[in-house]
Design a protein around this motif. Structure first.
Motif, PDB file in Angstrom:
ATOM      1  N   THR A 198       0.798  -1.062  -0.048  1.00 17.34           N
ATOM      2  CA  THR A 198      -0.005  -0.086   0.147  1.00 17.34           C
ATOM      3  C   THR A 198       0.894   1.241   0.064  1.00 17.34           C
ATOM      4  O   THR A 198       1.678   1.318   0.760  1.00 17.34           O
ATOM      5  N   CYS A 199       0.496   2.181  -1.001  1.00 14.11           N
ATOM      6  CA  CYS A 199       1.194   3.318  -0.959  1.00 14.11           C
ATOM      7  C   CYS A 199       1.112   4.364   0.338  1.00 14.11           C
ATOM      8  O   CYS A 199       0.227   4.255   1.092  1.00 14.11           O
ATOM      9  N   TYR A 200       2.444   5.032   0.400  1.00 12.67           N
ATOM     10  CA  TYR A 200       2.321   6.040   1.792  1.00 12.67           C
ATOM     11  C   TYR A 200       2.737   7.182   1.248  1.00 12.67           C
ATOM     12  O   TYR A 200       3.360   8.044   2.230  1.00 12.67           O
ATOM     13  N   MET A 201       2.739   7.705   0.073  1.00 14.73           N
ATOM     14  CA  MET A 201       3.225   8.719  -0.382  1.00 14.73           C
ATOM     15  C   MET A 201       2.340   9.985  -0.154  1.00 14.73           C
ATOM     16  O   MET A 201       2.539  11.272  -0.243  1.00 14.73           O
ATOM     17  N   CYS A 202       1.156   9.534  -0.010  1.00 15.62           N
ATOM     18  CA  CYS A 202       0.035  10.605   0.709  1.00 15.62           C
ATOM     19  C   CYS A 202      -0.877   9.834   1.473  1.00 15.62           C
ATOM     20  O   CYS A 202      -0.469   8.748   1.652  1.00 15.62           O
ATOM     21  N   ALA A 203      -1.866  10.620   2.154  1.00 11.36           N
ATOM     22  CA  ALA A 203      -2.809   9.732   3.186  1.00 11.36           C
ATOM     23  C   ALA A 203      -3.897   8.968   2.307  1.00 11.36           C
ATOM     24  O   ALA A 203      -4.613   8.295   2.907  1.00 11.36           O
ATOM     25  N   CYS A 204      -3.736   8.862   0.893  1.00  4.26           N
ATOM     26  CA  CYS A 204      -4.831   8.167   0.144  1.00  4.26           C
ATOM     27  C   CYS A 204      -4.878   6.661   0.278  1.00  4.26           C
ATOM     28  O   CYS A 204      -5.909   6.081   0.307  1.00  4.26           O
ATOM     29  N   ARG A 205      -3.838   5.944   0.262  1.00  4.33           N
ATOM     30  CA  ARG A 205      -3.482   4.786   0.389  1.00  4.33           C
ATOM     31  C   ARG A 205      -3.959   3.744  -0.504  1.00  4.33           C
ATOM     32  O   ARG A 205      -4.696   2.840  -0.363  1.00  4.33           O
ATOM     33  N   CYS A 206      -3.250   4.169  -1.927  1.00  4.25           N
ATOM     34  CA  CYS A 206      -3.663   3.382  -2.954  1.00  4.25           C
ATOM     35  C   CYS A 206      -2.862   1.978  -2.878  1.00  4.25           C
ATOM     36  O   CYS A 206      -2.058   1.873  -2.210  1.00  4.25           O
ATOM     37  N   GLY A 207      -3.587   0.974  -3.652  1.00  2.45           N
ATOM     38  CA  GLY A 207      -2.700  -0.343  -3.854  1.00  2.45           C
ATOM     39  C   GLY A 207      -1.545  -0.119  -4.640  1.00  2.45           C
ATOM     40  O   GLY A 207      -2.043   0.410  -5.986  1.00  2.45           O
ATOM     41  N   LEU A 251      -2.109   5.360 -10.492  1.00  2.00           N
ATOM     42  CA  LEU A 251      -1.027   5.834  -9.697  1.00  2.00           C
ATOM     43  C   LEU A 251      -0.568   7.254  -9.985  1.00  2.00           C
ATOM     44  O   LEU A 251      -0.283   7.518 -11.168  1.00  2.00           O
ATOM     45  N   CYS A 252      -0.305   8.244  -8.968  1.00  3.49           N
ATOM     46  CA  CYS A 252      -0.166   9.417  -9.150  1.00  3.49           C
ATOM     47  C   CYS A 252       1.252   9.788  -8.997  1.00  3.49           C
ATOM     48  O   CYS A 252       1.967   8.779  -8.906  1.00  3.49           O
ATOM     49  N   GLY A 253       1.600  11.058  -9.489  1.00  4.03           N
ATOM     50  CA  GLY A 253       3.133  11.212  -9.687  1.00  4.03           C
ATOM     51  C   GLY A 253       3.855  10.925  -8.370  1.00  4.03           C
ATOM     52  O   GLY A 253       4.942  10.341  -8.446  1.00  4.03           O
ATOM     53  N   LYS A 254       3.251  11.312  -7.273  1.00  8.24           N
ATOM     54  CA  LYS A 254       3.856  11.097  -5.862  1.00  8.24           C
ATOM     55  C   LYS A 254       4.059   9.446  -5.733  1.00  8.24           C
ATOM     56  O   LYS A 254       5.024   9.084  -5.285  1.00  8.24           O
ATOM     57  N   GLY A 255       3.085   8.783  -6.126  1.00  7.69           N
ATOM     58  CA  GLY A 255       3.062   7.260  -5.923  1.00  7.69           C
ATOM     59  C   GLY A 255       4.302   6.775  -6.618  1.00  7.69           C
ATOM     60  O   GLY A 255       5.078   5.911  -6.174  1.00  7.69           O
ATOM     61  N   SER A 315      -6.828  11.729  -2.719  1.00  2.83           N
ATOM     62  CA  SER A 315      -6.580  12.264  -4.351  1.00  2.83           C
ATOM     63  C   SER A 315      -7.140  11.407  -5.461  1.00  2.83           C
ATOM     64  O   SER A 315      -7.535  11.906  -5.990  1.00  2.83           O
ATOM     65  N   ASN A 316      -6.447  10.341  -5.515  1.00  3.12           N
ATOM     66  CA  ASN A 316      -6.727   9.454  -6.581  1.00  3.12           C
ATOM     67  C   ASN A 316      -8.252   9.073  -6.728  1.00  3.12           C
ATOM     68  O   ASN A 316      -8.889   9.129  -7.706  1.00  3.12           O
ATOM     69  N   PRO A 317      -9.166   8.697  -5.437  1.00  3.34           N
ATOM     70  CA  PRO A 317     -10.727   8.350  -5.705  1.00  3.34           C
ATOM     71  C   PRO A 317     -11.161   9.728  -6.332  1.00  3.34           C
ATOM     72  O   PRO A 317     -12.316   9.400  -6.932  1.00  3.34           O
TER      73      PRO A 317
HETATM   74  S1  SF4 Z   1      -2.775   9.513  -4.485  1.00  2.00           S
HETATM   75 FE1  SF4 Z   1      -0.746   8.891  -5.227  1.00  2.00          FE
HETATM   76  S2  SF4 Z   1       0.624   9.407  -3.372  1.00  2.00           S
HETATM   77 FE2  SF4 Z   1      -1.517   8.815  -2.611  1.00  2.00          FE
HETATM   78  S3  SF4 Z   1      -1.581   6.941  -1.741  1.00  2.00           S
HETATM   79 FE3  SF4 Z   1      -2.320   7.155  -4.000  1.00  2.00          FE
HETATM   80  S4  SF4 Z   1      -0.858   6.756  -5.429  1.00  2.00           S
HETATM   81 FE4  SF4 Z   1       0.030   7.203  -3.496  1.00  2.00          FE
END
Ligand code: SF4
Length: 946
Positions: A21-30, A56-60, A188-190
């Protein structure tokens, strides 16, 4: 025949792929992490994951640079120089743990509240809060009080849920979306996926935000209103809807307290409270029976207007009567608020008409039968396809709680909460209003756990955490008369109060992932002084600071002991329903992080360290009867084996001895394996009949009770009129045994209105606006996650410094042009920065990106990095105290204690560019012992081509 060799369009780039699970922001994408030769090669979005569905965003994608950051701490550190000088020696973990144990053991045996434990963007608050409870200190919170508690608390006290983690727009069906104060931030992504769906269907998106960036940039209409006036704008919409009779009365009497009777007895101790029967249940006037009846009874027809006699002869009126009386008043008319909001009366009227048209003329009907809590079958699900979403732009004002309540009132009035097309709860919400958990800590004692979790929800003055003299029990003064509904604590006051010894001195400050000497504090320069200030005996006023982080942030220099954390790709984590879940409106979900690579440094996951420390301290719940650690396997062991209540643990999936249960069930030793086999997440899909009207839906409520989301399958009635608020107001009027200090009475009387209202942000009301005529805001950029992102080698290339954005017309008026240097001055200080003009901003507002500015030498960046030389923080200008500083009142929402950092007002004046360096500058931090040398050229990837 000659044939060209076929191009390999999908070369194998990895020898292993692991899900986490991503932790590059609070969104927690797979995410799927591609690994080659034990190194991270590539990060990809997981298409099957419920949060991001592959996006997946640029941060991810830049998580690789976060993982390989030269700013990573490598070993425990002990301070050797003066605090703040950045001089440390590396020590072994055994020594570090013994230092921490001995210190905390002494505190626990004497006065546990002398430990203040605050975390930043921690995603394990159900563990950290529970640890504080077991230690016995009420002084615990995460960063919510600095971020968005207004949004969370206003929702939980009004509709039993809130925006973002607790709810979302019905992206599939909504035809009209109002977004208030949302930058490109949380969720963010949702949100991006959802906005794409709305756009594809031609739905209208209206962004109400002083700044047109992020999501606002793709909105169909941008309302660039004056900061802090959203509540006034929303209540003018309410005025128009009431005037046009565009309200869903049937919905309001079924699902909200519109028909509950409010006692009208000015001067008496129960004036403004609900009229109740002998059982304590609220009363309505049943029009069918022509008599008073239990308001919660199923088959009554409550009156919504009129005045009714109570058995004792006094009068009472329904909540809706008060609503109509209040908001039909001409003071809420568009013309009356237009100038203050910076929005034309015509625009307000038109938006109200559009809302009414979509809600009532374009209503939708789902052919899905459902049963309500009283057993009544409904053949269809009616939808009012107007959705709303709000975030920090609402939250970070001192009037944010009431503003957010106003937004909920608006969506309730049109019947658009948890209906098709409207705002939808994400399980485990809705919860009872407010949730039943009260804040614990009224009494503390040596070696004694608290009798509950430190954070919770108060119902009246009797729940405040104050002693018999009215003095705060918590160091941040949460749950006092200054911030009675402080559901997330007041992180921004911890250092200031601890330094001042107000309400008492503490011994140790334990911080995790909280950059409190920089971007996670107001009044930053002063905070640095407080952290290093000594008393007359030569001791630091804050005696000891333990800090855990993965990176060499600005805060490290102020720690006495540094416990290095892992990166998010080296650890176990759980994204739990007990905590901040990742559910969507159609079903509950949770997830894990698994280590995809092993640490190459002497670092340990903070959660495991905390459990180890708990065992060394012999804390209950962390120690076996023989004194051995209960979770010798660290956080992963806890995730599987901890039960918060019988059969309910951190993870809901694959419970039971054979893994066959969801939600409840015995511990399953193979649970983590099951999660890994399922790409590190679990999700349960609600049946169609459970998906809407969750507050009154029998099948959903029974499911929620089974899962432990709510105690009983009983309906949850939305509270348009907030009785707990009125209880504080009555106390301010002199009623009841628990009385506020005289100095607080006026604030309590005015702010604790049980119906949403608007008041000017507090800082504005105390300063001379002629001296500080402009509003000043920060927004989180879409490509950074606070200070984490702005040290990331790839993300820095997108934004390596920030400028102050000024409306083109305002710049012209002030004789300013692009790249001029200006002095920005608030009542609290002055900074020097460079400007850029733009059109998409409210003309009376200046703004910048958050947390780009860095202290020279921090984060293992070069001392002359653009972030340090030209970047800047507005935080220097924001005081943690209101302008009348002698009162030591926090710069907060008076209801929740939310840090009011968007209330900032400034003036800007052109200045000499000098050496073209932003100000203030602080002495560069020396290179931190043990860090690797940061490469001058980033050649990541070259190693895979060799
Ligand atoms: S929005 Fe981007 S940085 Fe945030 S959890 Fe999802 S992929 Fe990671």
């Amino acid at each position: 025949m000659f044939r060209e060799p076929e191009a390999n369009l999908s070369p194998s780039i990895a020898d292993e792929v692991k899900f986490t699970t991503c932790y590059m922001c609070a969104c927690r994408c797979g995410i799927k992490v591609h690994i080659k030769d034990g190194q991270i090669r590539y990060i990809e979005g997981n298409r099957n994951h419920p949060v991001n569905k592959g996006v997946l965003c640029g941060k991810g994608s830049s998580g690789i640079m976060q993982h390989y950051s030269p700013a990573r701490l490598r070993k425990p550190l002990k301070r050797v120089g003066e605090r703040g000088a950045g001089e440390f020696v590396e020590i072994e973990w055994d020594e570090a743990m013994e230092i921490a144990r001995a210190r905390l053991d002494r505190i626990r045996r004497s006065d546990p509240k002398k430990l203040a434990f605050f975390t930043g963007r921690d995603q394990s608050q159900s563990l950290t809060g529970w640890w504080a409870m077991q230690f016995g200190t009420p002084n615990f919170a995460a960063h919510g009080g600095f971020c968005s508690v207004n949004m969370a608390a206003a929702g939980l006290y009004t509709i039993g849920g809130s925006f973002w983690e607790f709810g979302e727009p019905d992206w599939e069906r909504s035809k009209y979306l109002l977004m208030f104060g949302v930058a490109e931030d949380h969720d963010s992504n949702p949100i991006k996926i959802g906005l794409g769906k709305l756009k594809a269907r031609g739905a209208k998106i209206v962004s109400i935000n002083p700044i047109r960036t992020g999501y606002a940039a793709i909105s169909d209409e941008w309302i660039g209103l004056t900061p802090g006036t959203d509540g006034l704008f929303v209540l003018a919409l309410v005025h128009e809807l009431l005037k046009a009779d565009a309200v869903d009365l049937d919905y309001l009497v079924r699902y909200a307290n519109a028909g509950w009777l409010v006692i009208k007895a000015p001067g008496e101790a129960d004036d403004g409270l609900f009229a109740r029967d002998a059982d304590g249940d609220p009363l309505s006037f049943d029009q069918r029976a022509g008599a008073l009846a239990k308001a919660t009874a199923a088959e009554i027809a409550p009156a919504v207007v009129g005045e009714f006699a109570l058995p004792d002869g006094r009068k009472a009126v329904p909540v809706f009567h008060l609503i109509a009386e209040r908001y039909l008043d001409e003071s809420y008319a568009p013309e009356a608020v237009a100038q203050r909001c910076g929005v034309s009366a015509d625009a307000i009227r038109r938006i109200a008409a559009e809302i009414a048209d979509v809600a009532f003329n374009q209503a939708i009907e789902l052919d899905v039968p459902w049963t309500d809590w009283a057993g009544r079958r409904h053949e269809t699900m009616r939808g009012r396809p107007v959705a709303m979403h709000a975030m920090r732009g609402i939250s970070a004002h001192s009037n944010g709680f009431q503003t957010c309540r106003a937004i909920h009132l608006l969506q309730c009035l049109i019947g658009a909460v948890d209906c098709p097309g409207g705002f939808r709860y994400k399980p485990p919400f809705p919860k009872p209003i407010p949730p039943a958990q009260k804040p614990a800590g009224k009494t503390t004692a040596p070696c004694t756990p608290l009798d509950g979790m430190p954070l919770g929800f108060v119902m009246g003055p009797e729940d405040l955490l104050i002693d018999s003299d009215g003095k705060a029990i918590r160091i941040d003064k949460a749950y006092t008369w200054e911030a009675p509904l402080a559901a997330h604590g007041l992180m921004h006051m911890v250092i200031s109060n601890a330094w001042a010894g107000d309400p008492y001195k503490i011994d140790t400050l334990l911080l995790y992932m909280a950059n409190m000497s920089w971007n996670s504090s107001m009044n930053t320069a002063r905070v640095m002084e407080m952290l290093t200030d000594k008393d007359e005996t030569g001791e630091y006023k804050i005696p000891y600071i333990i800090y855990s982080d993965a990176y060499a942030s600005e805060m490290v220099a102020y720690a006495d002991l540094v416990l290095p954390d892992t990166t998010y790709l080296e650890r176990w984590d759980c994204i739990s329903l007990l905590d901040r879940p990742i559910c969507d409106a159609d079903g509950p979900a949770d997830a894990i992080r698994q280590p995809v690579v092993e640490p190459d440094r002497d670092v340990r996951a903070f959660q495991s360290v905390l459990l180890d420390l708990g065992a060394r301290l012999q804390l209950p719940g962390m120690t076996r009867e023989d004194g051995a650690p209960l979770y010798p396997g660290g956080y992963a062991d806890y995730i599987v084996n901890h039960e918060r209540s019988p059969s309910i643990g951190p993870l809901a999936g694959w419970r039971g001895a054979n893994g066959g249960s969801e939600g409840r069930g015995a511990v399953n030793p193979a649970q983590l394996d099951a999660y890994i086999a399922n790409e590190c997440f679990w999700r349960h899909e609600l049946e169609p009949k459970q998906r809407f009207y969750k507050f009154a839906n029998k099948d959903y409520l029974e499911f929620a009770a089974y899962m432990g989301f709510i105690a009983k399958p009983e309906p949850i009635v939305m509270q348009l009129y907030g009785e707990p608020l009125q209880k504080f107001r009555l106390a301010a009027l002199g009623h009841g045994p628990i009385q506020p200090p005289e100095s607080m009475r006026e604030t309590l009387k005015s702010a604790f209105d049980p119906l949403p209202f608007w008041y000017a942000p507090r800082e504005e009301a105390q300063i001379d606006r002629r001296r500080y005529p402009l509003h000043a805001l920060t927004q989180r950029p879409m490509i950074m996650y606070h200070s984490w992102g702005s040290q990331n080698a790839w993300l820095r290339q997108i934004l390596g410094r920030n400028k102050l954005y000024v409306a083109t017309a305002k710049a012209r008026e002030l004789g300013l042009a692009d790249d001029d240097w200006v002095r920005v001055t608030s009542h609290n200080g002055s900074i020097k920065v460079q400007i850029k003009t733009m059109d998409g901003v409210n003309p009376e507002t200046v703004w910048t990106w958050n947390a780009i500015g860095k202290r020279a030498g921090a984060w293992n960046l070069a001392a002359d990095a653009p972030e340090a030389r030209k970047g800047f923080l507005l935080n220097h200008l924001i005081s943690e105290l209101l302008p009348n500083k002698h009162q030591r009142r926090s710069n907060s929402d008076p209801i929740t204690g939310q840090a009011a950092w968007f209330d900032l007002c400034v003036r800007i004046e052109k200045c000499d560019p000098g050496d073209e360096t932003s100000e203030p500058q602080f002495p560069a931090l020396p290179p931190l012992v043990g860090l690797v040398a940061a490469p001058s050229i980033n050649q990541f990837g070259a190693q895979f081509k060799r």
